[in-house]
Design an enzyme around this catalytic site. Structure first.
Site, short mmCIF file in Angstrom:
data_model
loop_
_atom_site.label_atom_id
_atom_site.label_comp_id
_atom_site.label_asym_id
_atom_site.label_seq_id
_atom_site.Cartn_x
_atom_site.Cartn_y
_atom_site.Cartn_z
N ASP A 1 -2.05 10.76 -2.12
CA ASP A 1 -2.47 9.76 -3.09
C ASP A 1 -2.81 10.39 -4.43
O ASP A 1 -2.69 9.76 -5.47
CB ASP A 1 -3.65 8.95 -2.55
CG ASP A 1 -3.21 8.06 -1.41
OD1 ASP A 1 -3.11 8.56 -0.27
OD2 ASP A 1 -2.90 6.88 -1.67
N ARG B 1 0.86 -1.18 0.00
CA ARG B 1 0.00 0.00 0.00
C ARG B 1 0.90 1.23 0.00
O ARG B 1 2.12 1.13 0.15
CB ARG B 1 -1.02 0.01 1.15
CG ARG B 1 -0.68 -0.69 2.42
CD ARG B 1 0.44 -0.08 3.19
NE ARG B 1 0.26 1.35 3.39
CZ ARG B 1 1.21 2.20 3.65
NH1 ARG B 1 2.48 1.78 3.73
NH2 ARG B 1 0.99 3.47 3.82
N GLY B 2 0.26 2.39 -0.14
CA GLY B 2 1.01 3.62 -0.31
C GLY B 2 1.06 3.90 -1.81
O GLY B 2 1.44 3.04 -2.61
N LYS C 1 -4.77 9.69 2.99
CA LYS C 1 -5.43 8.83 3.97
C LYS C 1 -6.49 9.58 4.77
O LYS C 1 -6.26 10.71 5.20
CB LYS C 1 -4.36 8.29 4.92
CG LYS C 1 -4.86 7.47 6.09
CD LYS C 1 -5.63 6.24 5.68
CE LYS C 1 -4.84 5.43 4.69
NZ LYS C 1 -5.68 4.47 3.95
#
Lengths: 352, 352
Positions: B240, B49-50, B251
């Site tokens: 993101d 993730r990321g 987030k």
């Protein structure tokens, strides 16, 4: 809903029966406390929590000490009660209701008219009953006053649990919500889960489901987002101690909610019995903030089987924060709603 | 630190080896993906993730499809890649890096000079390696630029994990923190635990402990309190997707942090590779926000053995939020730091 706390007669004498809030919502279990140590432990580990409920539990704690005492005379019993008062007073430092209730009980204990130990026991049990009955009456009045601030169709955000479980019944912040719901206002509640101990996810959500009040649970870090989306009309929270100027100590995270409300021009209300106001403190700067065990963070409120954090990271776990009066739109008490500036309005509500 | 993702040769062919981030920090385990479905699943359930790391994983995913394909010719392989691109593009909607990396790979796939399937496979694997190597280079540049904003002795708050684990290595927000630490600035980091999936408590805390960078974990609702106490000098987070005007999706909870910073006059920085800027979007209003399974909330990021919430309560679980540009002091990219107004400054950093 089962009672938060109850004075019961067991075969071998009286006990304080507590709904064990550490087991909710998965299990509805009760603990019967028959000793001072059991009452103090229950307060410390949050089997009973919420400022008004802690006050009631501490009052019954002193009544229990008296009722189960083997002190030979009134003087010895008074000494025992003074020692018990110290033990109960050391359980949790932030909420003022604890100290307020202990003072009320100790005032009864020192009444000169009570000649026998039996008379003193009876008076103390009656006083604890009165403190608890009064709390329920006050919560209903808080609900009535607060509901007038709520418009039909509003979505109300709350943090932690200031409900029936935090009081002798009905609740303070949830008292406002219950009263608005009962008045047919068609409200909806946003419930902050309230880390670390998840009182929102576990307790507030449980109360609202039982009452059939529409509610949506969010993680604490989502509160800003739902406000940004225009989905929150006001916030209502409880209080553990209110300084004379209106600064309010409440569950950690309350200040974050109040700041977000301020940013979004959403009214932020505090609901609490008038006894929560501590006129001995000029401002919130003097309210002691309890720090709790970091395992509450590491173990996700003790619901994780093992720590979710790596070894070696520092952890900070303050249990309360102080919301400055300037962020508060109103303080809802059983005597009416105080508005800013609170230094004036809170005093005006005092009994004559 | 072990690599976040790595291209390895197994006995039966190549694989994408991922450090399984769902098991951190308690277990350091790896998963070897040999199929498209495994890569897509790993992205969906957040084994990797990321935003930048998702881009790298998706690029390797296409390389893997090509390397393990039995397509008889280049045309058939290109069809297979186009189908795989759809599968990977459907994994997570918010981060733009995923789509950016897929486009880069598909541009290679459509090059006319590659006559044989073997040549195409080689070119795709090389491109995935290049995307990953570039990401590491960019993170180090982000760190250098960002560290110039950090003064000695500062306490820096971060939310979620924008570290080595969220990138090909070194990190974006944590790249800034690493670089400031390496420069001997004597910094301290406040780590938001970041509900629901606890990437702060599990991943950021783990990285900082490994690097020996002083860090203190807090629950998300404590961020306002530590700011109020004057204990936070700036905040740095990842991104993101960044719209052309600087609005930044990151987030869930990032907007809450940015709002609190604004209220406390604390600079709030975003650190991200320049490829995170999506110039096709005028503002953040057009960024799609992923909603994830509510079990992440109910089961405390899957770390609770059973739900901590009562049956019947509604739950909302948005995975991202958008921080408006007006709350952002600077966007730190590998090309330099853009300041407000971002509509101008972000374009100025574009390659000529």
């Amino acid at each position: 809903m089962p009672p938060t706390l109850e004075w019961v007669e067991l075969e071998d004498g009286p006990a304080l029966r507590l709904l064990d809030q550490t087991r909710l919502p998965n299990e509805t279990t009760f603990v019967d406390c028959t000793t001072l140590e059991q009452v103090a432990e229950a307060i410390k580990v949050l089997r009973v929590r919420g400022a008004p409920a802690i006050g009631c539990a501490a009052a019954y704690g002193l009544a229990l000490v008296a009722a189960r005492s083997s002190a030979p005379d009134v003087g010895a019993l008074r000494s025992e009660l003074a020692a018990a008062r110290e033990v109960l007073g050391a359980t949790r430092p932030t909420a003022v209701n604890l100290f307020w209730a202990l003072e009320r009980m100790m005032a009864v204990a020192s009444q000169s008219g009570l000649a026998s130990a039996a008379e003193l026991v009876r008076a103390l049990v009656e006083e604890a009953h009165a403190i608890t009955a009064d709390d329920l009456t006050r919560c209903r009045a808080i609900g009535r006053h607060g509901a007038e601030l709520i418009r039909p169709g509003w979505s109300i955000l709350t943090h932690c649990n200031a409900g029936a479980l935090a009081t002798a019944g009905y609740g303070t912040a949830l008292g406002v919500i219950r009263a608005a719901h009962e008045a047919g206002k068609g409200i909806h509640v946003w419930v902050d889960e309230t880390r670390p101990l998840l009182q929102g996810a576990r307790l507030t959500a449980w109360e609202l489901v039982q009452e059939g009040i529409p509610a949506t649970l969010i993680c604490d870090d989502m509160a800003g987002y739902v406000m940004q989306q225009g989905q929150v009309n006001c916030a209502v929270v409880g209080a553990d101690r209110i300084a004379a100027n209106g600064d309010t100590a409440n569950k950690i995270g309350t200040y974050t909610v109040a700041s977000l409300c301020h940013q979004h021009e959403i009214p932020f209300y505090v609901a609490a019995p008038y006894s929560t106001v501590d006129f001995s403190l000029a401002s919130g700067d003097d309210i002691p903030i309890e720090e709790r065990n970091v395992e509450e963070v590491r173990l996700l409120g003790h619901f994780a089987a093992r720590p979710v954090t790596p070894q070696g990271v520092g952890i900070y776990n303050p249990a309360f924060d102080v919301t400055p009066a300037r962020l508060i739109a109103g303080i809802i008490t059983e005597r009416g709603v105080a508005g800013p500036p609170f230094g004036h309005s809170l005093r005006r509500l005092a009994p004559e």
